[in-house]
Write a protein that holds these residues in place. Structure first.
Motif, PDB file in Angstrom:
ATOM      1  N   GLU A  25       0.814  -1.211   0.000  1.00 21.78           N
ATOM      2  CA  GLU A  25       0.000   0.000   0.000  1.00 21.78           C
ATOM      3  C   GLU A  25       0.854   1.270   0.000  1.00 21.78           C
ATOM      4  O   GLU A  25       0.580   2.208  -0.741  1.00 21.78           O
ATOM      5  N   GLN A  26       1.889   1.291   0.823  1.00 21.40           N
ATOM      6  CA  GLN A  26       2.681   2.510   0.953  1.00 21.40           C
ATOM      7  C   GLN A  26       3.796   2.612  -0.078  1.00 21.40           C
ATOM      8  O   GLN A  26       4.082   3.687  -0.594  1.00 21.40           O
ATOM      9  N   LEU A  27       4.442   1.478  -0.378  1.00 23.69           N
ATOM     10  CA  LEU A  27       5.602   1.499  -1.269  1.00 23.69           C
ATOM     11  C   LEU A  27       5.279   1.049  -2.695  1.00 23.69           C
ATOM     12  O   LEU A  27       6.150   1.078  -3.562  1.00 23.69           O
ATOM     13  N   GLY A  28       4.049   0.633  -2.935  1.00 25.18           N
ATOM     14  CA  GLY A  28       3.647   0.249  -4.284  1.00 25.18           C
ATOM     15  C   GLY A  28       4.381  -0.957  -4.830  1.00 25.18           C
ATOM     16  O   GLY A  28       4.595  -1.084  -6.033  1.00 25.18           O
ATOM     17  N   TYR A  29       4.757  -1.873  -3.947  1.00 21.75           N
ATOM     18  CA  TYR A  29       5.530  -3.050  -4.354  1.00 21.75           C
ATOM     19  C   TYR A  29       4.632  -4.061  -5.050  1.00 21.75           C
ATOM     20  O   TYR A  29       3.618  -4.494  -4.506  1.00 21.75           O
ATOM     21  N   CYS A  30       5.000  -4.431  -6.279  1.00 14.76           N
ATOM     22  CA  CYS A  30       4.184  -5.394  -7.017  1.00 14.76           C
ATOM     23  C   CYS A  30       5.051  -6.368  -7.817  1.00 14.76           C
ATOM     24  O   CYS A  30       4.604  -6.913  -8.829  1.00 14.76           O
ATOM     25  N   VAL A  31       6.287  -6.584  -7.381  1.00 19.20           N
ATOM     26  CA  VAL A  31       7.214  -7.455  -8.122  1.00 19.20           C
ATOM     27  C   VAL A  31       6.660  -8.872  -8.309  1.00 19.20           C
ATOM     28  O   VAL A  31       6.799  -9.442  -9.397  1.00 19.20           O
ATOM     29  N   PRO A  32       6.022  -9.499  -7.291  1.00 16.01           N
ATOM     30  CA  PRO A  32       5.494 -10.846  -7.517  1.00 16.01           C
ATOM     31  C   PRO A  32       4.502 -10.907  -8.676  1.00 16.01           C
ATOM     32  O   PRO A  32       4.519 -11.861  -9.470  1.00 16.01           O
ATOM     33  N   VAL A  33       3.649  -9.902  -8.799  1.00 17.04           N
ATOM     34  CA  VAL A  33       2.687  -9.865  -9.907  1.00 17.04           C
ATOM     35  C   VAL A  33       3.409  -9.662 -11.231  1.00 17.04           C
ATOM     36  O   VAL A  33       3.080 -10.306 -12.246  1.00 17.04           O
ATOM     37  N   LEU A  34       4.409  -8.781 -11.247  1.00 20.70           N
ATOM     38  CA  LEU A  34       5.199  -8.575 -12.464  1.00 20.70           C
ATOM     39  C   LEU A  34       5.895  -9.863 -12.887  1.00 20.70           C
ATOM     40  O   LEU A  34       5.961 -10.183 -14.085  1.00 20.70           O
ATOM     41  N   LEU A  35       6.398 -10.619 -11.917  1.00 20.21           N
ATOM     42  CA  LEU A  35       7.084 -11.865 -12.230  1.00 20.21           C
ATOM     43  C   LEU A  35       6.108 -12.895 -12.782  1.00 20.21           C
ATOM     44  O   LEU A  35       6.424 -13.608 -13.738  1.00 20.21           O
ATOM     45  N   THR A  70       4.585 -13.739  -3.343  1.00 17.10           N
ATOM     46  CA  THR A  70       4.955 -14.496  -4.549  1.00 17.10           C
ATOM     47  C   THR A  70       4.239 -15.837  -4.572  1.00 17.10           C
ATOM     48  O   THR A  70       3.814 -16.306  -5.634  1.00 17.10           O
ATOM     49  N   GLY A  71       4.073 -16.449  -3.415  1.00 20.04           N
ATOM     50  CA  GLY A  71       3.321 -17.698  -3.342  1.00 20.04           C
ATOM     51  C   GLY A  71       1.904 -17.529  -3.853  1.00 20.04           C
ATOM     52  O   GLY A  71       1.388 -18.365  -4.615  1.00 20.04           O
ATOM     53  N   VAL A  72       1.262 -16.454  -3.461  1.00 24.77           N
ATOM     54  CA  VAL A  72      -0.101 -16.175  -3.923  1.00 24.77           C
ATOM     55  C   VAL A  72      -0.113 -15.976  -5.439  1.00 24.77           C
ATOM     56  O   VAL A  72      -0.973 -16.509  -6.147  1.00 24.77           O
ATOM     57  N   ALA A  73       0.854 -15.204  -5.945  1.00 20.59           N
ATOM     58  CA  ALA A  73       0.901 -14.906  -7.382  1.00 20.59           C
ATOM     59  C   ALA A  73       1.079 -16.157  -8.225  1.00 20.59           C
ATOM     60  O   ALA A  73       0.567 -16.246  -9.347  1.00 20.59           O
ATOM     61  N   PHE A  74       1.798 -17.173  -7.681  1.00 19.12           N
ATOM     62  CA  PHE A  74       2.079 -18.391  -8.456  1.00 19.12           C
ATOM     63  C   PHE A  74       1.251 -19.593  -8.008  1.00 19.12           C
ATOM     64  O   PHE A  74       1.485 -20.706  -8.482  1.00 19.12           O
ATOM     65  N   SER A  75       0.293 -19.379  -7.134  1.00 20.17           N
ATOM     66  CA  SER A  75      -0.467 -20.511  -6.591  1.00 20.17           C
ATOM     67  C   SER A  75      -1.277 -21.241  -7.649  1.00 20.17           C
ATOM     68  O   SER A  75      -1.628 -22.414  -7.474  1.00 20.17           O
ATOM     69  N   ASP A  76      -1.552 -20.578  -8.774  1.00 26.43           N
ATOM     70  CA  ASP A  76      -2.355 -21.210  -9.822  1.00 26.43           C
ATOM     71  C   ASP A  76      -1.515 -22.020 -10.799  1.00 26.43           C
ATOM     72  O   ASP A  76      -2.069 -22.674 -11.697  1.00 26.43           O
ATOM     73  N   CYS A  77      -0.170 -21.985 -10.654  1.00 34.13           N
ATOM     74  CA  CYS A  77       0.655 -22.668 -11.660  1.00 34.13           C
ATOM     75  C   CYS A  77       1.800 -23.458 -11.029  1.00 34.13           C
ATOM     76  O   CYS A  77       2.805 -23.711 -11.692  1.00 34.13           O
TER      77      CYS A  77
END
Length: 276
Positions: free
Chosen positions: A84-94, A119-126
């Motif tokens: 929310e504060q730092l706008g970190y979205c690297v797991p989604v980008l990956l 990152t676990g959440v972002a890749f949980s579908d694959c």
């Protein structure tokens, strides 16, 4: 076990902070060196502060005691600060980059420096089997509550790669190893790249994010501690080490890793494949 004078340590560390804030960097450095002498495990990260101030050479990595303390202290609000504060979205980008490259699904995915599990959440579908590891015990507890990992461990990333065995003594390898937001805490990358290569299946994928600095700031150095007290690595250094450890680079994209003090923090998203 050596006894640490906690009161003297706190006094020296706080004195260093006050002097640094006041712009008295030489005096601050003296106080920080006192703190480092009192506790060489460096839970306050004064070796990093000294490097960021230009009063010492960059160490090869951040002290484990410092990283664990840093993340333990912020575990409960970690996601709010980072996303929310730092706008970190690297797991989604990956995840998007893996999809664009046609990578996956993966039988076994290892998430180094898993944090709260983004990152676990972002890749949980694959990924059929997700393993997470992080230095911070409190952070791992938050990740556990997400219920996306089959296995979770408290440990340092490189040591885990080098030493981990299953309970029955058998060796585990992975076909995808992710290390989002790990390299800014490491500095020298040879150990983690070598260890990852050794734990990947044939043509396995190693994906990670880095932070970087302008070439004139790096001034020919492979890596250094920047003003924000995190490590930045040069492009040439990343390419050289990956090649020497048997990786082909599939992507090395410039990204904004996070926002800090209203300014974008530049870095790279790197996806590399182990050569057969």
């Amino acid at each position: 076990m050596t006894h640490v004078d906690e009161d003297a340590l706190a006094e020296a560390y706080n004195k260093g902070l006050e002097l640094e804030k006041a712009g008295q960097l030489d005096e601050a450095a003296e106080a920080y060196r006192t703190a480092l002498a009192l506790d060489p495990s460096d839970p306050g990260g004064v070796s990093i502060r000294l490097a960021a101030m230009g009063r010492a050479a960059s160490p090869e990595r951040m002290p484990e005691a410092y990283v664990a303390t840093l993340f333990d202290q912020h575990a409960d609000v970690f996601d709010d600060i980072l996303v929310e504060q730092l706008g970190y979205c690297v797991p989604v980008l990956l995840r998007e980059k893996a999809r664009a490259l046609g990578l996956g699904p993966f039988a076994r995915l290892l998430d180094l420096g898993c944090g709260t599990g983004l990152t676990g959440v972002a890749f949980s579908d694959c990924a059929d089997h997700l393993t997470g590891v992080d230095l911070s015990e409190q952070i791992v507890e938050v990740a556990y509550d997400r219920e996306v990992y089959e296995d979770l461990y408290v440990g340092e990333a490189v040591s885990f790669l080098q030493e981990f065995e299953e309970e029955d003594g058998t060796r585990s390898d992975w076909d995808f190893i992710a290390a989002t937001d790990v390299f800014p805490y490491l500095g020298a990358i040879e150990p983690i790249v070598r260890a990852a290569a050794n734990r990947l299946t044939e043509q396995g994928i190693f994906a990670f994010s880095t932070e970087t600095l302008p070439a004139e700031v790096l001034n020919g150095r492979d890596y250094m501690v920047g003003r924000k007290q995190r490590f930045a690595q040069s492009d040439d250094y990343l390419k050289r080490v990956l090649a020497s450890e048997g990786f082909d680079i599939l992507a090395m994209d410039p990204i904004t890793v996070r926002m800090e003090d209203g300014e974008p923090v530049p870095g790279h998203l790197v996806v590399a494949r182990r050569r057969p």
